[in-house]
Design an enzyme around this catalytic site. Structure first.
Site, mmCIF file in Angstrom:
data_model
loop_
_atom_site.group_PDB
_atom_site.id
_atom_site.type_symbol
_atom_site.label_atom_id
_atom_site.label_comp_id
_atom_site.label_asym_id
_atom_site.label_seq_id
_atom_site.Cartn_x
_atom_site.Cartn_y
_atom_site.Cartn_z
ATOM 1 N N GLU A 107 -12.675 23.340 8.152
ATOM 2 C CA GLU A 107 -11.543 24.083 8.153
ATOM 3 C C GLU A 107 -11.668 25.575 8.206
ATOM 4 O O GLU A 107 -10.799 26.354 8.589
ATOM 5 C CB GLU A 107 -10.905 23.558 6.745
ATOM 6 C CG GLU A 107 -10.170 22.124 6.981
ATOM 7 C CD GLU A 107 -8.975 22.037 7.831
ATOM 8 O OE1 GLU A 107 -8.161 23.054 8.094
ATOM 9 O OE2 GLU A 107 -8.766 20.948 8.277
ATOM 10 N N SER A 479 8.174 -30.824 -22.756
ATOM 11 C CA SER A 479 7.736 -31.291 -24.206
ATOM 12 C C SER A 479 7.147 -30.215 -24.978
ATOM 13 O O SER A 479 6.654 -30.393 -26.199
ATOM 14 C CB SER A 479 6.671 -32.330 -24.144
ATOM 15 O OG SER A 479 7.099 -33.600 -23.655
#
Length: 778
Positions: A107, A479
């Protein structure tokens, strides 16, 4: 040379290098007086428009990055992150040199030498723009900082010159390291990720400090074009860019030829999203909603850290258990066929694009990888996932879908080239055909003493279905509701040793005016104790028991445990679980049995800190267990605990004690009518947990499926982790109970407050006891 080109040359004359300055001087001498005057007017006009409009500068001198909301387990594992920008601020001194070298090489290799502007690059860019097109960038790191913080992305000469002015101001205000620090924390790097620390986590699931050269170079290649060089979306272009970065590093002497060769040849494993240390999407979403309600939009930008009560190991165990057992159920019920189909073009580029497009509609679900079949035979299937790697499935990996590989199979089930399938990989790297399950499941675990969450899994896959079954799914409990009716019966004079007749029962109230005849899954066994009846989940005994104490009394009694009376019918079907509960509600209710009779309030958030670690809010210490929290008599809780331990020792939950090898497990299975829902609720030590499996649109899970086959295995797998290294716990009998003739009873029964103790001779079960007297004599 055009007039505009000469103008640009003149503008940059004071800043150019010595050799280039001579060229600029020759250009300047070629300018006419009129050109010079025009140039001065242009410079003045630009300064008049640019300088007054320069933005406030404290945005970089007092940098306050947008840090997302992060959510952690109690032991510090990251489990969620929310914000428009994924970012981890990292000081420059903590950024590894290999990453800085990679970035600067590609860069801005002269970053530590220039004063903020690469004049040759700027000149080329301006000339290109003024002559009709903006085709060159040449921005330095400092100029990119200026653009990222202050400017739009429009490509004009004015914006470029503003960028230059701002770059000078930044260089005069900050050191080089400060500028690089800003850049490496602010720059966008794809996947909603800003800054290199967040990118390392997103793409490699690593800390910055753990990156190798190949990974650092790939990240350094992203800023030029985050869309084009995003390794998760465009791995081929990202690889090419990475090699360019490495070549530039080699040219600059930052790496050796050997390092270059090794890095270029290294295969990198790329992630497509942030990888969290704990799988807790549903819990994270609950926290996000809470924090947003408190802090609104600031919740996502101020770097808030939220610490939950969840335990990392237990949370991951719960997640893995839910996934594993849902897939096991799915495997038991057969292959349903491919998820989709697409015609594959003959050319490679077209084929890749088509595969990417169809797989975007069928995203992978953790270990269930979606892929498109590219080659098929009865002994081999090759398929291509979104990652681009080819999966080879053969041998036992084809067994699950063997019927779908036959040429005479129905078209909607048959696997062929272009079919979208799911594949999973075992520990040895072997692939198998699988499928996305239709069934869903949920799991929650709480601390029995204070109600804090230990684990929560709201469903099989959050990305597929965000509905949290733990907190929001009202389902019939089957149950698993029976223990609360039994608990109510203890307050009406019954005991675990009370005999009830497990025999056919005919009652009014059936459908279409017919009689209602409750039945058991395992037939009838005649007289048995309540302890035996609960352990074996005898429906008819439960109905007789509820008939004896009255549905209205039992319904009111349920509210002691936190149940909503309005969601339970005041009739005999209530004891078979025809009402509605959530898994969280059921877990809180079973905690009452586990902790000696106290109600607990579930809570998830332990504390909230700001970005610097200062505590903003902390949960108050849970109140001590006192009379106002008491739900039931401690004698009741103790006896019910002994009965629930019997369920796991010898009854429908016996698989748990067999597989875990512990004596302190207690709980109850639950299966609703036609096996629409499967449950297990239970506890050990200070952990209570509930597991559930079912379809969002209720339908049968199969005639051979029960709570013991569906939900109990999830509970067992979690408890193996939660109880690891912990000695079995035993309960000390509270005052007021005695062990008589092989079972526990109240020493003195006074009856429930305001309720007359049951007189068997006057009760609806008088005929039952008359029968028992005849059978047993006396």
């Amino acid at each position: 040379m055009s007039f505009f080109s000469r103008v640009v040359n003149f503008l940059t004359l004071p800043f150019a290098t010595a050799s280039y300055r001579n060229d600029l001087r020759r250009t300047f001498l070629a300018l006419s007086v009129n050109s010079i005057l025009a140039l001065l007017l242009l410079v003045g006009a630009m300064l008049l428009t640019i300088l007054p409009s320069l933005p406030a500068f404290d945005i970089v001198t007092d940098y306050r990055p947008k840090i997302p909301l992060r959510i952690y387990t109690a032991d510090g594992a990251l489990l969620g992150e929310f914000g428009d920008e994924h970012r981890d601020f990292t000081p420059i001194k903590e950024i590894p040199q290999i990453l800085k070298d990679s970035l600067l090489s590609i860069e801005d290799s002269r970053f530590y030498e220039h004063s903020g502007v690469d004049y040759r690059g700027v000149l080329r860019a301006l000339v290109a723009d003024l002559s009709g097109g903006f085709r060159q960038g040449a921005s330095t790191i400092t100029m990119q900082v200026a653009r990222a913080f202050f400017l739009s992305q429009e490509k004009t000469a004015k914006r470029k010159l503003t960028e230059v002015v701002l770059a000078y101001r930044i260089e005069s205000a900050l050191s080089k390291d400060q500028i690089l620090e800003l850049y490496m924390n602010q720059i966008y790097l794809g996947q909603r990720t800003h800054g290199f620390a967040a990118a390392a986590r997103t793409y490699f699931n690593k800390r910055l400090q753990d990156l190798n050269l190949a990974e650092a170079a790939m990240l350094a290649g992203i800023p030029q074009n985050p869309a084009k060089h995003n390794p998760a979306v465009n791995p081929v272009r990202a690889k090419a860019r990475q090699e360019l970065v490495l070549k530039r590093m080699l040219q600059l002497g930052k790496i050796t030829q050997a390092q270059y060769t090794e890095a270029v040849g290294q295969q990198l494993k790329i992630s497509r999203s942030i990888q969290f240390e704990a799988h807790a999407d549903y819990a994270a979403e609950l926290v996000r909603q809470d924090i947003y309600a408190r802090y609104k939009g600031d919740a996502y930008t101020q770097g808030l850290n939220v610490y939950t009560t969840l335990n990392k190991a237990e949370q991951n165990a719960a997640y893995d258990s839910v996934r594993r057992n849902v897939l096991a159920y799915d495997q038991r019920h057969g292959y349903r066929g491919p998820e989709g189909f697409v015609d594959l073009p003959s050319d490679e580029d077209g084929r890749d694009e088509t595969i990417d497009r169809i797989l975007a509609k069928h995203p992978s679900s953790d270990s269930l990888i979606s892929a498109v079949v590219t080659e098929i035979s009865p002994k081999l299937v090759r398929a291509e996932p979104a990652s681009g790697d080819t999966l080879e499935i053969k041998g036992d990996g084809l067994r699950f879908a063997a019927r779908a590989l036959q040429p005479n199979t129905k078209a909607d089930i048959r696997i062929r080239i272009g079919s979208v399938i799911r594949a999973s990989q075992d520990g040895k790297g072997r692939w198998s055909i699988s499928q996305m399950p239709e069934v869903d499941a949920a799991f929650v675990a709480l601390n029995t003493e204070d109600g804090s969450y230990r684990a929560m899994v709201g469903g099989f896959d959050f990305s597929r279905n965000q509905f949290n079954h733990v907190t929001s799914a009202w389902r019939q409990p089957g149950s698993s509701i029976k223990p609360f009716v039994y608990s109510a019966a203890l307050e009406k004079g019954f005991s675990p040793a009370t005999l009830m007749n497990d025999a056919p029962l005919t009652l009014p109230g059936g459908e279409n005016g017919q009689a209602w005849e409750p039945h058991n899954d395992d037939g009838f066994d005649g007289p048995m104790t309540l302890r035996q009846a609960l352990a074996r989940s005898k429906n008819v005994v439960a109905v007789r028991l509820l008939q004896a104490i009255s549905p209205q009394y039992a319904r009111d009694y349920l509210t002691r445990f936190g149940f909503d009376a309005a969601k339970h019918p005041a009739n005999l079907t209530m004891t078979l679980g025809s009402g509605a509960v959530t898994p969280l509600q059921l877990a809180g209710a079973y905690a009452v049995f586990a902790n000696g009779g106290y109600r607990v309030t579930p809570w998830l958030i332990q504390k909230i800190t700001d970005a610097h670690g200062s505590v903003l809010w902390e949960a108050p210490a849970p109140p001590a267990q006192e009379d106002e929290q008491r739900a039931i008599d401690p004698r009741n809780a103790f006896i019910m605990d002994s009965m629930l331990r019997e369920v796991v020792r010898s009854g429908t939950g016996a698989q748990a004690s067999q597989r875990l090898g512990r004596s302190d497990l207690a709980g109850k299975t639950g299966t609703t009518s036609n096996a629409v829902d499967g449950w297990f609720a239970g506890y050990a030590g200070n952990v209570v947990a509930v597991s559930w499996m079912g379809h969002d649109q209720p339908k049968s899970l199969g005639s051979r499926e029960f709570g013991a086959t569906l939900a109990l295995p999830i509970w067992i797998d979690y408890m193996r982790q939660a109880l690891s290294g912990k000695a079995p716990s035993e309960r000390t009998p509270p005052p007021g109970v005695s062990f008589v003739d092989g079972d526990w009873i109240y020493d003195e029964f006074k009856g429930d407050e305001g309720v007359k103790a049951l007189d068997v001779e006057e009760s609806p079960i008088k005929s039952i006891f008359d029968t028992l007297r005849k059978v047993f004599g006396g």
